[in-house]
Design a protein around this motif. Structure first.
Motif, mmCIF file in Angstrom:
data_model
loop_
_atom_site.group_PDB
_atom_site.id
_atom_site.type_symbol
_atom_site.label_atom_id
_atom_site.label_comp_id
_atom_site.label_asym_id
_atom_site.label_seq_id
_atom_site.Cartn_x
_atom_site.Cartn_y
_atom_site.Cartn_z
ATOM 1 N N THR A 1 -22.271 -46.811 16.878
ATOM 2 C CA THR A 1 -21.312 -45.685 16.078
ATOM 3 C C THR A 1 -21.740 -44.536 16.880
ATOM 4 O OG1 THR A 1 -22.833 -45.537 14.461
ATOM 5 C CG2 THR A 1 -21.058 -46.952 13.951
ATOM 6 N N ASP A 2 -22.866 -44.273 17.419
ATOM 7 C CA ASP A 2 -23.490 -43.270 17.892
ATOM 8 C C ASP A 2 -24.867 -43.455 18.782
ATOM 9 O OD1 ASP A 2 -23.454 -40.504 18.792
ATOM 10 O OD2 ASP A 2 -24.796 -39.857 17.029
ATOM 11 N N TYR B 1 -20.884 -46.171 23.147
ATOM 12 C CA TYR B 1 -21.512 -46.540 24.343
ATOM 13 C C TYR B 1 -22.908 -45.708 24.561
ATOM 14 C CZ TYR B 1 -16.365 -47.495 25.662
ATOM 15 O OH TYR B 1 -15.273 -47.845 25.471
ATOM 16 N N SER C 1 -12.827 -37.163 27.143
ATOM 17 C CA SER C 1 -12.245 -38.560 26.840
ATOM 18 C C SER C 1 -13.266 -39.263 25.811
ATOM 19 C CB SER C 1 -12.134 -39.230 28.074
ATOM 20 O OG SER C 1 -13.380 -39.848 28.556
ATOM 21 N N SER C 2 -12.695 -40.216 25.278
ATOM 22 C CA SER C 2 -13.310 -41.103 24.155
ATOM 23 C C SER C 2 -14.521 -41.935 24.812
ATOM 24 C CB SER C 2 -12.507 -41.977 23.377
ATOM 25 O OG SER C 2 -11.722 -42.897 24.307
ATOM 26 N N SER C 3 -14.139 -42.140 26.185
ATOM 27 C CA SER C 3 -15.587 -42.587 27.096
ATOM 28 C C SER C 3 -16.409 -41.880 27.529
ATOM 29 C CB SER C 3 -14.947 -43.323 27.928
ATOM 30 O OG SER C 3 -13.729 -44.639 27.715
ATOM 31 N N TYR D 1 -12.942 -47.557 32.069
ATOM 32 C CA TYR D 1 -13.626 -46.194 31.442
ATOM 33 C C TYR D 1 -13.075 -45.151 32.406
ATOM 34 C CZ TYR D 1 -17.306 -49.522 29.574
ATOM 35 O OH TYR D 1 -18.027 -50.887 29.171
ATOM 36 N N SER E 1 -23.710 -39.111 22.305
ATOM 37 C CA SER E 1 -22.451 -39.729 22.965
ATOM 38 C C SER E 1 -21.333 -39.492 21.866
ATOM 39 C CB SER E 1 -22.880 -41.376 22.823
ATOM 40 O OG SER E 1 -23.080 -41.997 21.582
ATOM 41 N N GLY E 2 -21.569 -39.546 20.691
ATOM 42 C CA GLY E 2 -20.528 -39.689 19.622
ATOM 43 C C GLY E 2 -19.370 -40.750 19.678
ATOM 44 N N ASN E 3 -20.040 -42.105 20.311
ATOM 45 C CA ASN E 3 -19.054 -42.971 20.552
ATOM 46 C C ASN E 3 -19.804 -44.382 20.790
ATOM 47 O OD1 ASN E 3 -19.826 -43.114 23.384
ATOM 48 N ND2 ASN E 3 -18.309 -41.909 23.917
ATOM 49 N N SER F 1 -14.660 -54.950 27.437
ATOM 50 C CA SER F 1 -14.336 -53.663 27.401
ATOM 51 C C SER F 1 -13.088 -53.446 28.184
ATOM 52 C CB SER F 1 -15.402 -52.778 27.747
ATOM 53 O OG SER F 1 -15.668 -52.610 29.080
ATOM 54 N N ASP G 1 -20.275 -36.772 24.220
ATOM 55 C CA ASP G 1 -20.001 -35.540 23.539
ATOM 56 C C ASP G 1 -20.455 -34.371 24.188
ATOM 57 O OD1 ASP G 1 -18.304 -36.645 21.685
ATOM 58 O OD2 ASP G 1 -19.945 -36.580 19.970
#
Length: 286
Positions: free
Chosen positions: A67-68, A49, A270-272, A242, A45-47, A239, A275
Protein backbone atom coordinates in the motif's frame (compact mmCIF):
# COMPACT_ATOMS: atom_id res chain seq x y z
CA UNK A 1 20.82 6.61 -5.92
CA UNK A 2 18.11 8.37 -4.97
CA UNK A 3 19.76 9.99 -7.87
CA UNK A 4 20.06 13.43 -9.48
CA UNK A 5 18.65 13.86 -12.94
CA UNK A 6 21.16 13.79 -15.80
CA UNK A 7 22.02 17.48 -16.14
CA UNK A 8 22.81 17.97 -12.48
CA UNK A 9 24.99 14.86 -12.70
CA UNK A 10 26.83 16.24 -15.75
CA UNK A 11 27.36 19.64 -14.16
CA UNK A 12 28.80 18.06 -11.06
CA UNK A 13 30.94 15.65 -13.11
CA UNK A 14 32.33 18.75 -14.79
CA UNK A 15 32.78 20.43 -11.44
CA UNK A 16 34.73 17.42 -10.31
CA UNK A 17 37.12 18.01 -13.21
CA UNK A 18 37.45 21.69 -12.29
CA UNK A 19 40.22 23.42 -10.42
CA UNK A 20 38.04 26.52 -9.90
CA UNK A 21 34.57 27.15 -8.45
CA UNK A 22 31.57 26.77 -10.79
CA UNK A 23 31.89 28.91 -13.90
CA UNK A 24 31.24 28.18 -17.56
CA UNK A 25 35.00 28.13 -18.10
CA UNK A 26 35.58 25.58 -15.34
CA UNK A 27 32.80 23.33 -16.68
CA UNK A 28 34.93 22.48 -19.71
CA UNK A 29 38.11 21.56 -17.83
CA UNK A 30 39.01 17.89 -17.51
CA UNK A 31 41.78 16.31 -15.51
CA UNK A 32 43.03 12.74 -15.37
CA UNK A 33 42.04 11.40 -11.98
CA UNK A 34 39.39 10.07 -9.61
CA UNK A 35 36.12 11.61 -8.46
CA UNK A 36 33.59 10.39 -5.91
CA UNK A 37 29.84 11.03 -5.70
CA UNK A 38 28.00 10.00 -2.52
CA UNK A 39 24.20 10.35 -2.56
CA UNK A 40 21.54 9.76 0.08
CA UNK A 41 17.91 9.73 -1.10
CA UNK A 42 14.55 9.39 0.59
CA UNK A 43 11.64 8.11 -1.50
CA UNK A 44 7.95 7.91 -0.61
CA UNK A 45 5.94 5.88 -3.11
CA UNK A 46 2.29 6.32 -2.12
CA UNK A 47 1.48 3.34 -4.35
CA UNK A 48 1.92 -0.42 -4.66
CA UNK A 49 5.42 -0.32 -6.18
CA UNK A 50 8.98 -0.42 -4.92
CA UNK A 51 11.71 1.28 -6.96
CA UNK A 52 15.25 0.86 -8.17
CA UNK A 53 17.13 4.14 -7.91
CA UNK A 54 20.11 3.33 -10.14
CA UNK A 55 20.97 3.90 -12.97
CA UNK A 56 17.60 5.65 -13.29
CA UNK A 57 14.31 5.61 -11.40
CA UNK A 58 12.44 2.39 -12.29
CA UNK A 59 9.42 0.60 -10.84
CA UNK A 60 10.48 -2.86 -9.70
CA UNK A 61 7.90 -5.63 -10.05
CA UNK A 62 7.23 -7.48 -6.82
CA UNK A 63 5.35 -10.61 -5.88
CA UNK A 64 3.60 -8.75 -3.07
CA UNK A 65 1.17 -5.85 -3.29
CA UNK A 66 2.15 -2.94 -1.04
CA UNK A 67 0.00 0.00 0.00
CA UNK A 68 3.02 2.28 0.49
CA UNK A 69 6.82 2.12 0.51
CA UNK A 70 9.28 4.44 2.19
CA UNK A 71 12.84 3.94 1.04
CA UNK A 72 16.17 5.38 2.16
CA UNK A 73 18.92 4.70 -0.38
CA UNK A 74 22.67 5.24 -0.34
CA UNK A 75 24.63 5.29 -3.57
CA UNK A 76 28.40 5.53 -3.96
CA UNK A 77 29.89 6.20 -7.41
CA UNK A 78 33.54 6.44 -8.40
CA UNK A 79 34.51 7.93 -11.77
CA UNK A 80 38.02 7.84 -13.18
CA UNK A 81 39.10 9.78 -16.28
CA UNK A 82 41.59 7.65 -18.18
CA UNK A 83 41.61 9.90 -21.27
CA UNK A 84 40.20 13.36 -22.04
CA UNK A 85 37.18 11.80 -23.78
CA UNK A 86 36.68 8.62 -21.77
CA UNK A 87 35.73 7.89 -18.16
CA UNK A 88 35.16 4.59 -16.39
CA UNK A 89 32.69 4.36 -13.51
CA UNK A 90 31.66 1.94 -10.82
CA UNK A 91 28.59 2.42 -8.62
CA UNK A 92 27.27 0.49 -5.65
CA UNK A 93 24.05 1.08 -3.74
CA UNK A 94 22.01 -0.23 -0.85
CA UNK A 95 18.68 0.69 0.70
CA UNK A 96 16.47 0.51 3.76
CA UNK A 97 12.83 -0.17 2.85
CA UNK A 98 9.71 0.06 4.95
CA UNK A 99 6.91 -1.64 3.02
CA UNK A 100 3.34 -1.36 4.29
CA UNK A 101 0.56 -3.78 3.39
CA UNK A 102 -2.93 -4.93 4.43
CA UNK A 103 -3.83 -8.51 5.34
CA UNK A 104 -6.65 -10.48 6.94
CA UNK A 105 -9.18 -9.16 4.41
CA UNK A 106 -8.35 -5.56 5.17
CA UNK A 107 -8.48 -5.81 8.95
CA UNK A 108 -4.76 -5.97 9.66
CA UNK A 109 -2.21 -3.32 8.75
CA UNK A 110 1.36 -4.59 8.69
CA UNK A 111 4.88 -3.34 7.98
CA UNK A 112 7.82 -5.24 6.54
CA UNK A 113 11.30 -3.74 6.96
CA UNK A 114 14.53 -4.68 5.23
CA UNK A 115 18.05 -3.36 4.72
CA UNK A 116 20.27 -4.82 2.04
CA UNK A 117 22.90 -4.26 -0.61
CA UNK A 118 21.05 -3.70 -3.91
CA UNK A 119 23.44 -3.65 -6.85
CA UNK A 120 26.90 -3.00 -8.25
CA UNK A 121 27.28 -1.44 -11.72
CA UNK A 122 30.26 -0.81 -13.97
CA UNK A 123 30.42 1.24 -17.16
CA UNK A 124 32.00 3.95 -19.25
CA UNK A 125 31.29 7.50 -20.44
CA UNK A 126 32.42 8.80 -23.83
CA UNK A 127 32.28 12.54 -24.57
CA UNK A 128 32.59 13.48 -28.24
CA UNK A 129 33.71 16.60 -30.04
CA UNK A 130 31.39 19.60 -30.25
CA UNK A 131 28.87 19.47 -33.11
CA UNK A 132 28.86 22.78 -34.94
CA UNK A 133 30.10 24.50 -31.82
CA UNK A 134 26.60 24.10 -30.33
CA UNK A 135 26.12 20.59 -28.92
CA UNK A 136 28.48 18.21 -27.12
CA UNK A 137 27.45 14.53 -27.50
CA UNK A 138 27.90 12.07 -24.66
CA UNK A 139 27.29 8.30 -24.50
CA UNK A 140 27.06 6.33 -21.23
CA UNK A 141 27.02 2.50 -21.15
CA UNK A 142 26.62 0.44 -17.98
CA UNK A 143 25.98 -3.12 -16.85
CA UNK A 144 24.82 -4.53 -13.52
CA UNK A 145 27.64 -6.88 -12.55
CA UNK A 146 25.81 -7.87 -9.34
CA UNK A 147 22.15 -7.35 -8.38
CA UNK A 148 20.64 -8.75 -5.19
CA UNK A 149 16.87 -9.21 -5.34
CA UNK A 150 14.14 -10.70 -3.19
CA UNK A 151 10.96 -12.34 -4.43
CA UNK A 152 8.82 -15.19 -3.08
CA UNK A 153 10.70 -14.69 0.23
CA UNK A 154 13.85 -15.78 -1.60
CA UNK A 155 17.02 -13.66 -1.78
CA UNK A 156 19.13 -14.27 -4.84
CA UNK A 157 22.13 -12.66 -6.56
CA UNK A 158 22.21 -12.09 -10.32
CA UNK A 159 25.13 -11.13 -12.56
CA UNK A 160 24.96 -9.26 -15.87
CA UNK A 161 21.15 -9.30 -16.08
CA UNK A 162 20.63 -5.55 -16.66
CA UNK A 163 22.21 -3.23 -19.24
CA UNK A 164 21.84 0.54 -19.59
CA UNK A 165 22.61 2.92 -22.46
CA UNK A 166 22.07 6.67 -22.71
CA UNK A 167 22.81 9.32 -25.34
CA UNK A 168 22.77 13.03 -24.51
CA UNK A 169 23.37 16.32 -26.32
CA UNK A 170 24.69 19.14 -24.10
CA UNK A 171 24.47 22.83 -24.92
CA UNK A 172 26.35 25.68 -23.22
CA UNK A 173 25.06 29.25 -23.48
CA UNK A 174 26.22 31.51 -20.64
CA UNK A 175 24.71 31.40 -18.01
CA UNK A 176 22.59 28.35 -19.02
CA UNK A 177 23.68 24.75 -19.46
CA UNK A 178 21.02 22.51 -21.02
CA UNK A 179 20.71 18.90 -22.10
CA UNK A 180 18.38 16.59 -23.99
CA UNK A 181 18.78 12.84 -23.58
CA UNK A 182 17.33 9.46 -24.48
CA UNK A 183 18.21 6.09 -23.03
CA UNK A 184 17.03 2.62 -22.22
CA UNK A 185 17.49 -0.36 -19.91
CA UNK A 186 17.34 -4.01 -20.97
CA UNK A 187 16.47 -6.56 -18.27
CA UNK A 188 17.05 -10.26 -18.84
CA UNK A 189 14.66 -12.66 -17.10
CA UNK A 190 15.40 -13.76 -13.51
CA UNK A 191 15.10 -17.42 -12.52
CA UNK A 192 13.98 -18.03 -8.95
CA UNK A 193 13.26 -21.41 -7.35
CA UNK A 194 9.53 -20.73 -7.76
CA UNK A 195 9.72 -19.70 -11.42
CA UNK A 196 10.91 -17.17 -13.98
CA UNK A 197 10.29 -13.46 -13.39
CA UNK A 198 10.41 -10.94 -16.25
CA UNK A 199 11.02 -7.33 -15.23
CA UNK A 200 10.34 -5.78 -18.61
CA UNK A 201 12.45 -3.17 -20.37
CA UNK A 202 12.50 0.62 -20.18
CA UNK A 203 13.03 3.68 -22.36
CA UNK A 204 13.53 7.17 -20.93
CA UNK A 205 14.01 10.67 -22.31
CA UNK A 206 14.01 14.19 -20.96
CA UNK A 207 15.28 17.75 -20.87
CA UNK A 208 17.37 19.41 -18.16
CA UNK A 209 18.53 22.96 -17.59
CA UNK A 210 20.89 24.60 -15.13
CA UNK A 211 21.29 28.32 -14.52
CA UNK A 212 24.65 29.36 -13.05
CA UNK A 213 23.92 32.24 -10.69
CA UNK A 214 27.44 32.81 -9.38
CA UNK A 215 30.85 31.13 -9.29
CA UNK A 216 29.57 28.97 -6.41
CA UNK A 217 25.83 28.46 -6.96
CA UNK A 218 23.67 26.99 -9.70
CA UNK A 219 19.93 26.24 -9.89
CA UNK A 220 18.76 23.13 -11.75
CA UNK A 221 15.47 21.92 -13.21
CA UNK A 222 14.49 18.90 -15.27
CA UNK A 223 11.62 17.02 -16.90
CA UNK A 224 11.87 13.27 -17.43
CA UNK A 225 9.66 10.54 -18.85
CA UNK A 226 10.15 6.79 -18.42
CA UNK A 227 8.17 3.96 -20.01
CA UNK A 228 8.45 0.34 -18.89
CA UNK A 229 6.96 -2.75 -20.44
CA UNK A 230 4.76 -4.98 -18.30
CA UNK A 231 6.10 -7.48 -15.78
CA UNK A 232 5.53 -11.22 -16.24
CA UNK A 233 5.81 -14.38 -14.15
CA UNK A 234 6.11 -17.66 -16.01
CA UNK A 235 4.98 -15.84 -19.16
CA UNK A 236 1.82 -14.40 -17.56
CA UNK A 237 1.45 -10.65 -17.09
CA UNK A 238 1.52 -9.53 -13.48
CA UNK A 239 1.24 -5.79 -14.21
CA UNK A 240 0.42 -3.35 -16.96
CA UNK A 241 3.09 -1.15 -18.51
CA UNK A 242 4.45 1.70 -16.39
CA UNK A 243 4.59 5.41 -17.16
CA UNK A 244 6.82 7.42 -14.80
CA UNK A 245 6.96 11.16 -15.54
CA UNK A 246 8.93 13.31 -13.10
CA UNK A 247 9.75 16.96 -12.49
CA UNK A 248 12.83 17.96 -10.52
CA UNK A 249 14.20 21.14 -8.92
CA UNK A 250 17.55 21.51 -7.18
CA UNK A 251 20.60 23.58 -6.38
CA UNK A 252 24.36 23.04 -6.27
CA UNK A 253 26.85 24.82 -4.01
CA UNK A 254 30.62 24.70 -4.56
CA UNK A 255 32.33 24.50 -1.16
CA UNK A 256 35.79 24.77 -2.72
CA UNK A 257 37.62 23.74 -5.88
CA UNK A 258 37.46 20.05 -4.92
CA UNK A 259 34.12 19.67 -3.11
CA UNK A 260 30.48 20.47 -3.84
CA UNK A 261 27.12 19.66 -2.29
CA UNK A 262 23.77 19.45 -4.04
CA UNK A 263 20.14 19.03 -3.03
CA UNK A 264 17.15 18.17 -5.21
CA UNK A 265 13.49 17.35 -4.94
CA UNK A 266 11.58 15.25 -7.47
CA UNK A 267 7.81 14.89 -7.83
CA UNK A 268 6.04 12.15 -9.75
CA UNK A 269 3.34 12.80 -12.34
CA UNK A 270 1.44 9.49 -12.53
CA UNK A 271 0.07 6.67 -10.39
CA UNK A 272 3.15 4.59 -11.30
CA UNK A 273 5.58 7.28 -10.15
CA UNK A 274 6.65 7.86 -6.54
CA UNK A 275 5.04 10.77 -4.71
CA UNK A 276 8.39 12.37 -3.97
CA UNK A 277 12.14 11.85 -3.90
CA UNK A 278 14.55 14.03 -1.92
CA UNK A 279 18.28 13.70 -2.58
CA UNK A 280 21.44 15.19 -1.10
CA UNK A 281 24.80 14.52 -2.77
CA UNK A 282 28.42 15.15 -1.91
CA UNK A 283 30.85 15.46 -4.84
CA UNK A 284 34.59 15.16 -4.27
CA UNK A 285 37.65 15.31 -6.52
CA UNK A 286 40.82 13.58 -5.30
Amino acid sequence: MFKRILLSIFILFSLSFASDPITLDSLFKKQIGLRSITSISYLSSGNAYIYNMYPTLLAQPDTKTWTDTKQLSINQTFIYTIAPKFDILIAGNGSYKQNEYVSNFGFSYNTERSFDFDSLWIGGIYTGDSIGGVFVPQVTLQSGILQREKHFNENKNFTFKSFSAQFALKNYSDPVVSSIYIGGIYNANRNFDYGELEYGNSINFGFDMSVILSPKISLDAGLGQRYQTSSKFEGRKTSNSYSIPTFSLGATYSINSDTAISVSGTAGGSSSAPDSVFTISLWKKF
